[in-house]
Scaffold this motif. Sequence first.
Motif, PDB file in Angstrom:
ATOM      1  N   TYR A   1      25.774 -27.761 -23.862  1.00  0.00           N
ATOM      2  CA  TYR A   1      26.587 -28.985 -23.790  1.00  0.00           C
ATOM      3  C   TYR A   1      27.732 -28.934 -24.795  1.00  0.00           C
ATOM      4  CZ  TYR A   1      27.696 -33.985 -24.071  1.00  0.00           C
ATOM      5  OH  TYR A   1      28.348 -35.202 -24.071  1.00  0.00           O
ATOM      6  N   THR A   2      27.432 -28.573 -26.043  1.00  0.00           N
ATOM      7  CA  THR A   2      28.455 -28.520 -27.090  1.00  0.00           C
ATOM      8  C   THR A   2      29.501 -27.452 -26.788  1.00  0.00           C
ATOM      9  OG1 THR A   2      26.793 -29.205 -28.717  1.00  0.00           O
ATOM     10  CG2 THR A   2      28.823 -28.235 -29.567  1.00  0.00           C
ATOM     11  N   ALA A   3      29.034 -26.287 -26.287  1.00  0.00           N
ATOM     12  CA  ALA A   3      29.968 -25.204 -25.969  1.00  0.00           C
ATOM     13  C   ALA A   3      30.938 -25.622 -24.870  1.00  0.00           C
ATOM     14  CB  ALA A   3      29.191 -23.958 -25.552  1.00  0.00           C
ATOM     15  N   PHE A   4      30.420 -26.320 -23.847  1.00  0.00           N
ATOM     16  CA  PHE A   4      31.299 -26.745 -22.751  1.00  0.00           C
ATOM     17  C   PHE A   4      32.300 -27.789 -23.235  1.00  0.00           C
ATOM     18  CE2 PHE A   4      32.611 -29.189 -19.074  1.00  0.00           C
ATOM     19  CZ  PHE A   4      32.895 -28.196 -18.151  1.00  0.00           C
ATOM     20  N   GLN A   5      31.831 -28.713 -24.096  1.00  0.00           N
ATOM     21  CA  GLN A   5      32.739 -29.730 -24.628  1.00  0.00           C
ATOM     22  C   GLN A   5      33.874 -29.077 -25.421  1.00  0.00           C
ATOM     23  OE1 GLN A   5      32.807 -32.894 -24.003  1.00  0.00           O
ATOM     24  NE2 GLN A   5      30.823 -33.916 -24.196  1.00  0.00           N
ATOM     25  N   ASP A   6      33.517 -28.090 -26.249  1.00  0.00           N
ATOM     26  CA  ASP A   6      34.549 -27.398 -27.038  1.00  0.00           C
ATOM     27  C   ASP A   6      35.523 -26.647 -26.123  1.00  0.00           C
ATOM     28  OD1 ASP A   6      33.298 -28.345 -29.290  1.00  0.00           O
ATOM     29  OD2 ASP A   6      32.209 -26.481 -29.710  1.00  0.00           O
ATOM     30  N   TYR A   7      34.965 -26.012 -25.089  1.00  0.00           N
ATOM     31  CA  TYR A   7      35.813 -25.237 -24.165  1.00  0.00           C
ATOM     32  C   TYR A   7      36.752 -26.172 -23.402  1.00  0.00           C
ATOM     33  CZ  TYR A   7      37.123 -22.148 -20.303  1.00  0.00           C
ATOM     34  OH  TYR A   7      37.834 -21.414 -19.383  1.00  0.00           O
ATOM     35  N   LEU A   8      36.233 -27.333 -22.978  1.00  0.00           N
ATOM     36  CA  LEU A   8      37.050 -28.297 -22.246  1.00  0.00           C
ATOM     37  C   LEU A   8      38.186 -28.816 -23.116  1.00  0.00           C
ATOM     38  CD1 LEU A   8      37.439 -29.988 -19.650  1.00  0.00           C
ATOM     39  CD2 LEU A   8      35.880 -31.687 -20.635  1.00  0.00           C
ATOM     40  N   PHE A   9      37.889 -29.082 -24.382  1.00  0.00           N
ATOM     41  CA  PHE A   9      38.926 -29.564 -25.303  1.00  0.00           C
ATOM     42  C   PHE A   9      40.003 -28.505 -25.496  1.00  0.00           C
ATOM     43  CE2 PHE A   9      40.542 -30.186 -29.650  1.00  0.00           C
ATOM     44  CZ  PHE A   9      41.043 -31.473 -29.533  1.00  0.00           C
ATOM     45  N   GLU A  10      39.583 -27.240 -25.669  1.00  0.00           N
ATOM     46  CA  GLU A  10      40.548 -26.156 -25.853  1.00  0.00           C
ATOM     47  C   GLU A  10      41.428 -25.986 -24.610  1.00  0.00           C
ATOM     48  OE1 GLU A  10      38.334 -22.720 -26.869  1.00  0.00           O
ATOM     49  OE2 GLU A  10      37.693 -23.485 -28.841  1.00  0.00           O
ATOM     50  N   VAL A  11      40.804 -26.097 -23.423  1.00  0.00           N
ATOM     51  CA  VAL A  11      41.570 -25.957 -22.174  1.00  0.00           C
ATOM     52  C   VAL A  11      42.623 -27.057 -22.059  1.00  0.00           C
ATOM     53  CG1 VAL A  11      41.413 -26.136 -19.662  1.00  0.00           C
ATOM     54  CG2 VAL A  11      39.802 -24.701 -20.921  1.00  0.00           C
ATOM     55  N   MET A  12      42.239 -28.293 -22.431  1.00  0.00           N
ATOM     56  CA  MET A  12      43.184 -29.411 -22.357  1.00  0.00           C
ATOM     57  C   MET A  12      44.375 -29.187 -23.289  1.00  0.00           C
ATOM     58  SD  MET A  12      42.302 -31.586 -20.050  1.00  0.00           S
ATOM     59  CE  MET A  12      41.919 -30.106 -19.121  1.00  0.00           C
ATOM     60  N   LEU A  13      44.114 -28.611 -24.465  1.00  0.00           N
ATOM     61  CA  LEU A  13      45.218 -28.322 -25.387  1.00  0.00           C
ATOM     62  C   LEU A  13      46.163 -27.274 -24.795  1.00  0.00           C
ATOM     63  CD1 LEU A  13      43.411 -28.254 -28.869  1.00  0.00           C
ATOM     64  CD2 LEU A  13      44.913 -30.034 -27.942  1.00  0.00           C
ATOM     65  N   VAL A  14      45.575 -26.255 -24.138  1.00  0.00           N
ATOM     66  CA  VAL A  14      46.396 -25.222 -23.504  1.00  0.00           C
ATOM     67  C   VAL A  14      47.230 -25.819 -22.383  1.00  0.00           C
ATOM     68  CG1 VAL A  14      46.340 -23.106 -22.135  1.00  0.00           C
ATOM     69  CG2 VAL A  14      44.837 -23.349 -24.121  1.00  0.00           C
ATOM     70  N   VAL A  15      46.621 -26.679 -21.560  1.00  0.00           N
ATOM     71  CA  VAL A  15      47.346 -27.326 -20.452  1.00  0.00           C
ATOM     72  C   VAL A  15      48.475 -28.188 -20.992  1.00  0.00           C
ATOM     73  CG1 VAL A  15      47.146 -29.026 -18.594  1.00  0.00           C
ATOM     74  CG2 VAL A  15      45.384 -27.263 -18.891  1.00  0.00           C
ATOM     75  N   GLU A  16      48.181 -28.934 -22.058  1.00  0.00           N
ATOM     76  CA  GLU A  16      49.208 -29.778 -22.671  1.00  0.00           C
ATOM     77  C   GLU A  16      50.381 -28.928 -23.173  1.00  0.00           C
ATOM     78  OE1 GLU A  16      49.089 -31.759 -26.794  1.00  0.00           O
ATOM     79  OE2 GLU A  16      48.309 -33.310 -25.419  1.00  0.00           O
ATOM     80  N   GLY A  17      50.058 -27.779 -23.802  1.00  0.00           N
ATOM     81  CA  GLY A  17      51.120 -26.900 -24.287  1.00  0.00           C
ATOM     82  C   GLY A  17      51.979 -26.364 -23.156  1.00  0.00           C
ATOM     83  N   VAL A  18      51.374 -26.027 -22.028  1.00  0.00           N
ATOM     84  CA  VAL A  18      52.121 -25.518 -20.872  1.00  0.00           C
ATOM     85  C   VAL A  18      53.043 -26.599 -20.318  1.00  0.00           C
ATOM     86  CG1 VAL A  18      51.912 -24.684 -18.508  1.00  0.00           C
ATOM     87  CG2 VAL A  18      50.392 -23.797 -20.287  1.00  0.00           C
ATOM     88  N   ILE A  19      52.528 -27.828 -20.233  1.00  0.00           N
ATOM     89  CA  ILE A  19      53.348 -28.935 -19.699  1.00  0.00           C
ATOM     90  C   ILE A  19      54.554 -29.193 -20.590  1.00  0.00           C
ATOM     91  CG2 ILE A  19      53.344 -31.415 -19.224  1.00  0.00           C
ATOM     92  CD1 ILE A  19      50.408 -31.132 -18.368  1.00  0.00           C
TER      93      ILE A  19
END
Length: 210
Positions: free
Chosen positions: A25-43
């Motif tokens: 659960y914790t690993a997925f939450q961390d991965y999801l947060f990191e992905v959102m930061l990457v998506v935000e940077g691309v936008i």
Amino acid sequence: MSVNPMAYEAQFFGFTPQTCMLRVYTAFQDYLFEVMLVVEGVILKKLEGFPHAKISPLQVRKGTEKFLLFMKERFEQLFSKMEEVLLQLVLNVPKNVLLPEDKVHEQYPYTKEQFQALQEEIDQLQQQYRAEASAEQALLAEIEEQKRVQAELEKILQWFEGLESICRAHGTSNFKESFTFLTQNSKKLQDVLKDVEKKSKKLRISDQLA
């Protein structure tokens, strides 16, 4: 998260299934947060190519946070179902399965009362062993004391043998007579010593007067 301790599963796997699920659960939450930061940077990078666009970085951050919250809610719903399936079908030891280290319990089953009686018997045997060990130590000490006494007796016997040899050398073979002979000679020696001491004192006094 499940509150069932699942102690038997922890014994088998070396970790609790709940701990495993929490880490997933914790690993997925961390991965999801990191992905959102990457998506935000691309936008934000794409918006740099459109200088006339009316979308600010703050609006992008709010959109990212809103989408992240949406994904977390959906993930928690899916994770709850996934956790239930994994705990029941994957990370669960069936009731009819006995671990190798517990086979002895199957061969020698004991009730709580039988185990208590066995424990009491073990305690009694331990007390008996300690008492016997203490008695053994006392016996060894007594044997050592007897050895010392025997050594002293042997010295006395050797002394008497030497005494008897001296008596025979002076023509007395009877021990009683020998003992009387030695007593008389000892008394004579004491008298001689006293006489010598008296003469020595007289000589010292004469020297002092002179």
